[in-house]
Design a protein around this motif. Structure first.
Motif, PDB file in Angstrom:
ATOM      1  N   ASP A  46      20.539 -30.747   6.889  1.00  0.00           N
ATOM      2  CA  ASP A  46      21.568 -29.754   7.164  1.00  0.00           C
ATOM      3  C   ASP A  46      21.325 -28.975   8.461  1.00  0.00           C
ATOM      4  OD1 ASP A  46      19.359 -28.444   6.272  1.00  0.00           O
ATOM      5  OD2 ASP A  46      20.369 -27.280   4.724  1.00  0.00           O
ATOM      6  N   ARG A  47      20.406 -29.471   9.292  1.00  0.00           N
ATOM      7  CA  ARG A  47      20.148 -28.796  10.560  1.00  0.00           C
ATOM      8  C   ARG A  47      19.585 -29.796  11.568  1.00  0.00           C
ATOM      9  NH1 ARG A  47      15.208 -29.276  12.009  1.00  0.00           N
ATOM     10  NH2 ARG A  47      13.560 -29.280  10.496  1.00  0.00           N
ATOM     11  N   ILE A  48      19.656 -29.378  12.835  1.00  0.00           N
ATOM     12  CA  ILE A  48      19.046 -30.155  13.908  1.00  0.00           C
ATOM     13  C   ILE A  48      18.002 -29.256  14.566  1.00  0.00           C
ATOM     14  CG2 ILE A  48      19.392 -31.365  16.093  1.00  0.00           C
ATOM     15  CD1 ILE A  48      22.277 -31.894  15.281  1.00  0.00           C
ATOM     16  N   GLY A  49      16.739 -29.617  14.397  1.00  0.00           N
ATOM     17  CA  GLY A  49      15.660 -28.903  15.056  1.00  0.00           C
ATOM     18  C   GLY A  49      15.583 -29.360  16.502  1.00  0.00           C
ATOM     19  N   MET A  50      15.224 -28.442  17.403  1.00  0.00           N
ATOM     20  CA  MET A  50      15.212 -28.785  18.824  1.00  0.00           C
ATOM     21  C   MET A  50      13.975 -28.229  19.522  1.00  0.00           C
ATOM     22  SD  MET A  50      19.182 -28.099  19.880  1.00  0.00           S
ATOM     23  CE  MET A  50      19.128 -26.387  19.397  1.00  0.00           C
ATOM     24  N   GLU A  72      22.992 -25.630  12.909  1.00  0.00           N
ATOM     25  CA  GLU A  72      23.499 -26.152  11.646  1.00  0.00           C
ATOM     26  C   GLU A  72      24.143 -27.509  11.886  1.00  0.00           C
ATOM     27  OE1 GLU A  72      26.770 -25.136   8.186  1.00  0.00           O
ATOM     28  OE2 GLU A  72      26.357 -23.651   9.728  1.00  0.00           O
ATOM     29  N   LEU A  73      23.846 -28.434  11.019  1.00  0.00           N
ATOM     30  CA  LEU A  73      24.437 -29.771  11.069  1.00  0.00           C
ATOM     31  C   LEU A  73      25.536 -29.824  10.022  1.00  0.00           C
ATOM     32  CD1 LEU A  73      24.436 -32.674  12.127  1.00  0.00           C
ATOM     33  CD2 LEU A  73      22.620 -33.191  10.515  1.00  0.00           C
ATOM     34  N   GLN A  97      29.718 -28.159  19.840  1.00  0.00           N
ATOM     35  CA  GLN A  97      29.729 -27.116  20.870  1.00  0.00           C
ATOM     36  C   GLN A  97      28.344 -26.510  21.078  1.00  0.00           C
ATOM     37  OE1 GLN A  97      32.800 -24.467  19.519  1.00  0.00           O
ATOM     38  NE2 GLN A  97      34.449 -25.691  20.409  1.00  0.00           N
ATOM     39  N   GLU A  98      27.630 -26.258  19.995  1.00  0.00           N
ATOM     40  CA  GLU A  98      26.283 -25.683  20.125  1.00  0.00           C
ATOM     41  C   GLU A  98      25.343 -26.641  20.843  1.00  0.00           C
ATOM     42  OE1 GLU A  98      24.384 -23.377  16.930  1.00  0.00           O
ATOM     43  OE2 GLU A  98      26.255 -23.704  15.810  1.00  0.00           O
ATOM     44  N   LEU A  99      25.402 -27.911  20.481  1.00  0.00           N
ATOM     45  CA  LEU A  99      24.542 -28.908  21.116  1.00  0.00           C
ATOM     46  C   LEU A  99      24.906 -29.076  22.591  1.00  0.00           C
ATOM     47  CD1 LEU A  99      22.184 -30.676  20.395  1.00  0.00           C
ATOM     48  CD2 LEU A  99      23.763 -32.427  19.651  1.00  0.00           C
ATOM     49  N   GLU A 100      26.179 -29.106  22.889  1.00  0.00           N
ATOM     50  CA  GLU A 100      26.641 -29.210  24.279  1.00  0.00           C
ATOM     51  C   GLU A 100      26.165 -28.015  25.098  1.00  0.00           C
ATOM     52  OE1 GLU A 100      28.338 -30.924  27.492  1.00  0.00           O
ATOM     53  OE2 GLU A 100      28.715 -31.799  25.524  1.00  0.00           O
ATOM     54  N   ALA A 125      17.041 -43.807   4.120  1.00  0.00           N
ATOM     55  CA  ALA A 125      18.221 -42.958   4.266  1.00  0.00           C
ATOM     56  C   ALA A 125      18.102 -41.954   5.423  1.00  0.00           C
ATOM     57  CB  ALA A 125      18.510 -42.235   2.958  1.00  0.00           C
ATOM     58  N   PRO A 126      16.927 -41.339   5.662  1.00  0.00           N
ATOM     59  CA  PRO A 126      16.838 -40.417   6.796  1.00  0.00           C
ATOM     60  C   PRO A 126      17.122 -41.093   8.148  1.00  0.00           C
ATOM     61  CG  PRO A 126      15.019 -40.027   5.295  1.00  0.00           C
ATOM     62  CD  PRO A 126      15.691 -41.293   4.840  1.00  0.00           C
ATOM     63  N   CYS A 127      16.701 -42.327   8.304  1.00  0.00           N
ATOM     64  CA  CYS A 127      17.004 -43.061   9.543  1.00  0.00           C
ATOM     65  C   CYS A 127      18.508 -43.314   9.648  1.00  0.00           C
ATOM     66  CB  CYS A 127      16.249 -44.387   9.592  1.00  0.00           C
ATOM     67  SG  CYS A 127      14.472 -44.205   9.837  1.00  0.00           S
ATOM     68  N   GLY A 128      19.136 -43.595   8.525  1.00  0.00           N
ATOM     69  CA  GLY A 128      20.583 -43.777   8.512  1.00  0.00           C
ATOM     70  C   GLY A 128      21.304 -42.505   8.928  1.00  0.00           C
ATOM     71  N   LYS A 129      20.791 -41.358   8.490  1.00  0.00           N
ATOM     72  CA  LYS A 129      21.369 -40.059   8.859  1.00  0.00           C
ATOM     73  C   LYS A 129      21.262 -39.844  10.368  1.00  0.00           C
ATOM     74  CE  LYS A 129      22.450 -35.649   7.746  1.00  0.00           C
ATOM     75  NZ  LYS A 129      23.496 -35.185   6.910  1.00  0.00           N
ATOM     76  N   VAL A 130      20.121 -40.196  10.943  1.00  0.00           N
ATOM     77  CA  VAL A 130      19.924 -40.070  12.386  1.00  0.00           C
ATOM     78  C   VAL A 130      20.921 -40.959  13.131  1.00  0.00           C
ATOM     79  CG1 VAL A 130      18.327 -40.600  14.284  1.00  0.00           C
ATOM     80  CG2 VAL A 130      17.513 -39.357  12.271  1.00  0.00           C
TER      81      VAL A 130
END
Length: 152
Positions: A46-50, A72-73, A97-100, A125-130
């Protein structure tokens, strides 16, 4: 059903145009011009860490390696007329927009994306999500244009 598979194959071909090796990501960094940074993404449920890395000699000590606040994803539904009102999950406009914004603010020239292999180095499944998230980025925005992506 056949049309859905064809659309999926087209989408996968688009994504593979952006995937590359670590050496190509390194060559994209224009160290002589002292600009450009690599953005590392950790795509979760549910999120993208950066995290951000730029040239250490030409940036302040606080910014050559920095952990950024996760975003937030979230997804929304998009309905296509063909084939037969097909519905697909796509990234929400807020996530895009946040990622951009992060990519423009920090002059990101390449992405390093976490590849979450399961125990025994298996794709799950996590690789599929990516892959789904990257696929959405390719389909719904132009932020990956001319920016190589490396799975790590």
């Amino acid at each position: 059903m056949a049309s859905s598979r064809l659309n999926s194959l087209k989408s996968t071909r688009k994504l593979t145009n952006f995937l590359t090796t670590p050496s190509r990501v390194a060559s994209k960094l224009d160290w002589n011009k002292r600009n450009g940074a690599v953005l590392a993404l950790d795509i979760g449920k549910d999120r993208i860490g950066m995290a951000l890395a730029s040239h250490p000699l030409y940036s302040s000590s606080e910014t050559h390696m920095a952990s950024l606040s996760p975003i937030e994803l979230s997804y929304t539904q998009k309905t296509y007329a063909e084939p037969q009102n097909h519905t697909k999950r796509i990234l929400s406009s807020a996530t895009l927009q946040e990622l951009e914004s992060v990519m423009q603010t920090h002059n990101v020239c390449a992405l390093l994306v976490g590849w979450p292999l399961s125990e025994g180095n298996r794709i799950g499944a996590p690789c599929g999500k990516v892959l789904h998230t990257l696929d959405c980025l390719v389909e719904e925005s132009s932020m990956l244009d001319k920016r190589p992506v490396c799975l790590w």
